[in-house]
Design a protein around this motif. Structure first.
Motif, short mmCIF file in Angstrom:
data_model
loop_
_atom_site.label_atom_id
_atom_site.label_comp_id
_atom_site.label_asym_id
_atom_site.label_seq_id
_atom_site.Cartn_x
_atom_site.Cartn_y
_atom_site.Cartn_z
N GLY A 52 -20.20 10.73 1.53
CA GLY A 52 -19.14 10.19 2.48
C GLY A 52 -19.32 8.94 3.05
O GLY A 52 -18.40 7.88 3.31
N ASP A 53 -20.69 8.55 3.45
CA ASP A 53 -20.93 7.19 3.80
C ASP A 53 -20.63 5.87 3.18
O ASP A 53 -19.86 5.14 3.22
CB ASP A 53 -22.32 7.19 4.41
N VAL A 54 -21.17 6.21 1.68
CA VAL A 54 -20.84 5.00 0.84
C VAL A 54 -19.38 4.99 0.30
O VAL A 54 -19.06 3.91 0.16
CB VAL A 54 -21.70 5.43 -0.48
N ASN A 55 -18.59 5.87 0.31
CA ASN A 55 -17.08 6.12 0.19
C ASN A 55 -16.71 5.40 0.97
O ASN A 55 -15.71 4.57 0.85
CB ASN A 55 -16.63 7.48 -0.21
N LEU A 56 -16.99 5.61 2.32
CA LEU A 56 -15.99 5.02 3.55
C LEU A 56 -16.56 3.45 3.45
O LEU A 56 -15.84 2.43 3.68
CB LEU A 56 -16.85 5.39 4.76
N ARG A 57 -17.80 3.23 3.23
CA ARG A 57 -18.24 1.80 3.11
C ARG A 57 -17.36 0.87 2.20
O ARG A 57 -17.10 -0.13 2.39
CB ARG A 57 -19.58 1.58 2.93
N MET A 58 -17.32 1.33 0.94
CA MET A 58 -16.68 0.78 -0.07
C MET A 58 -15.00 0.64 0.16
O MET A 58 -14.56 -0.39 0.09
CB MET A 58 -16.78 1.53 -1.41
N SER A 59 -14.49 1.71 0.84
CA SER A 59 -13.15 1.54 1.33
C SER A 59 -12.74 0.65 2.32
O SER A 59 -12.06 0.03 2.26
CB SER A 59 -12.75 3.11 1.83
N ILE A 60 -13.78 0.69 3.21
CA ILE A 60 -13.61 -0.43 4.35
C ILE A 60 -13.50 -1.77 3.82
O ILE A 60 -12.70 -2.62 4.13
CB ILE A 60 -14.71 -0.32 5.49
N TYR A 61 -14.77 -2.01 2.93
CA TYR A 61 -14.89 -3.23 2.43
C TYR A 61 -13.46 -3.84 1.66
O TYR A 61 -12.93 -5.03 1.62
CB TYR A 61 -16.16 -3.23 1.26
N PHE A 62 -12.98 -2.87 0.80
CA PHE A 62 -11.65 -3.36 0.09
C PHE A 62 -10.61 -3.29 0.78
O PHE A 62 -9.70 -4.21 0.54
CB PHE A 62 -11.65 -2.43 -1.19
N PHE A 63 -10.47 -2.54 1.70
CA PHE A 63 -8.99 -2.16 2.46
C PHE A 63 -9.04 -3.48 3.13
O PHE A 63 -7.96 -4.07 3.47
CB PHE A 63 -9.10 -1.03 3.64
N GLU A 64 -10.13 -4.11 3.98
CA GLU A 64 -10.00 -5.14 4.47
C GLU A 64 -9.68 -6.42 3.74
O GLU A 64 -9.09 -7.28 4.21
CB GLU A 64 -11.51 -5.32 5.39
N LYS A 65 -10.23 -6.60 2.53
CA LYS A 65 -10.00 -7.52 1.81
C LYS A 65 -8.51 -7.48 1.19
O LYS A 65 -7.94 -8.53 1.35
CB LYS A 65 -11.05 -7.38 0.49
N VAL A 197 6.16 0.72 1.25
CA VAL A 197 5.17 1.13 0.28
C VAL A 197 3.83 0.88 0.95
O VAL A 197 3.74 -0.59 1.60
CB VAL A 197 5.21 0.96 -1.07
N MET A 198 2.83 1.41 1.14
CA MET A 198 1.48 1.14 1.47
C MET A 198 0.50 1.85 0.72
O MET A 198 0.68 3.23 0.52
CB MET A 198 1.37 1.25 3.03
N LEU A 199 -0.69 1.20 0.39
CA LEU A 199 -1.99 1.71 -0.18
C LEU A 199 -2.27 2.88 0.92
O LEU A 199 -2.57 2.70 2.08
CB LEU A 199 -2.65 0.84 -0.53
N ILE A 200 -2.68 4.13 0.39
CA ILE A 200 -3.39 4.89 1.38
C ILE A 200 -4.50 5.55 0.56
O ILE A 200 -5.02 5.19 -0.29
CB ILE A 200 -2.31 6.23 1.65
N ASP A 201 -5.05 6.59 1.35
CA ASP A 201 -6.39 7.39 0.71
C ASP A 201 -7.63 6.47 0.84
O ASP A 201 -7.88 6.07 1.85
CB ASP A 201 -6.12 7.98 -0.43
N GLU A 202 -8.35 6.32 -0.17
CA GLU A 202 -9.36 5.67 -0.19
C GLU A 202 -9.70 4.66 -1.70
O GLU A 202 -9.07 5.00 -2.42
CB GLU A 202 -10.86 6.62 -0.29
#
Length: 228
Positions: A52-65, A197-202
């Motif tokens: 869960g932690d690594v999935n969230l970390r990668m999601s944060i990284y790409f969503f911010e970008k 439209v917006m990107l959702i999920d992870e």
């Protein structure tokens, strides 16, 4: 802030916040079968500590970008200590739609069209959409099909296709910098009260196929390599 559980998912729980947004809790449960992790499976097969932690970390990284690139997403903020992400409210298309962008002919694409292509041959950011329906095997649906079924407008389809290709390039460029190659990636989209439209999920390793030196990298290894 008060929160109320509204949905218990296979890998995430969803809570309603009193500010009108939602909170996603990333769990360590993974889809798989017989104790083996498989992002394509439809049921929880195992628990991997820290996933869960690594999935969230990668999601944060790409969503911010992606947000910084001016592409609309549901991402607001995240709390790594609680493994949670605050997101904007969004309606899903139909009863759930997956959007796949393919740079290489592998997986179900190759199985379907193997008479017309070699496995691993280049595809020009090919976008396809499937309905999320386990019983029907996640059927493919065309732009005309989505419009005639009232799932989305032509404008929404074109926006999703354009956003998908741009986001895929952002992810692929990052993988390339780390000596890896993105073969395909799966996204989910929603829309706001105005129909935008917006990107959702992870955006996590379990949603993409990545190769290094011609060999597939499993999602847990990919997460480790990505943050190495």
């Amino acid at each position: 802030m008060e929160k109320k559980l509204v949905y218990t998912g296979k890998t995430k729980n969803v809570y309603a916040l009193d500010n009108g947004n939602y909170e996603l809790l990333f769990k360590d449960d993974c889809t798989g079968k017989d104790g083996v992790f498989d992002p394509g499976e439809n049921s929880v097969g195992l628990t991997i500590d820290g996933v869960g932690d690594v999935n969230l970390r990668m999601s944060i990284y790409f969503f911010e970008k992606i947000n910084a690139a001016g592409i609309k997403t549901h991402y607001v903020s995240a709390d790594l200590n609680k493994t949670t992400m605050e997101v904007l409210p969004a309606k899903t298309f139909g009863k759930g739609l997956e959007v796949i962008c393919r740079n290489k002919a592998v997986g179900s694409f190759f199985r379907r069209y193997s008479e017309y292509c070699e496995e691993g041959s280049d595809l020009p950011s090919y976008v396809e959409m499937t309905f999320k329906n386990d019983a029907k095997g996640d059927p493919l649906v065309t732009k005309d099909g989505l419009i005639v079924l009232g799932v989305m407008t032509a404008e929404q389809y074109d926006a999703i296709r354009d956003m998908t290709q741009k986001i895929t390039k952002i992810v692929a460029d990052d993988m390339k910098e780390k000596g890896m190659e993105l073969y395909d990636i799966k996204f989910e989209y929603g829309y706001d009260a105005e129909g935008k439209v917006m990107l959702i999920d992870e955006i996590a390793s379990g949603n993409m196929r990545v190769y290094k030196d011609g060999k597939y990298i499993d999602p847990m290894t990919l997460s480790k390599l990505f943050f190495a």
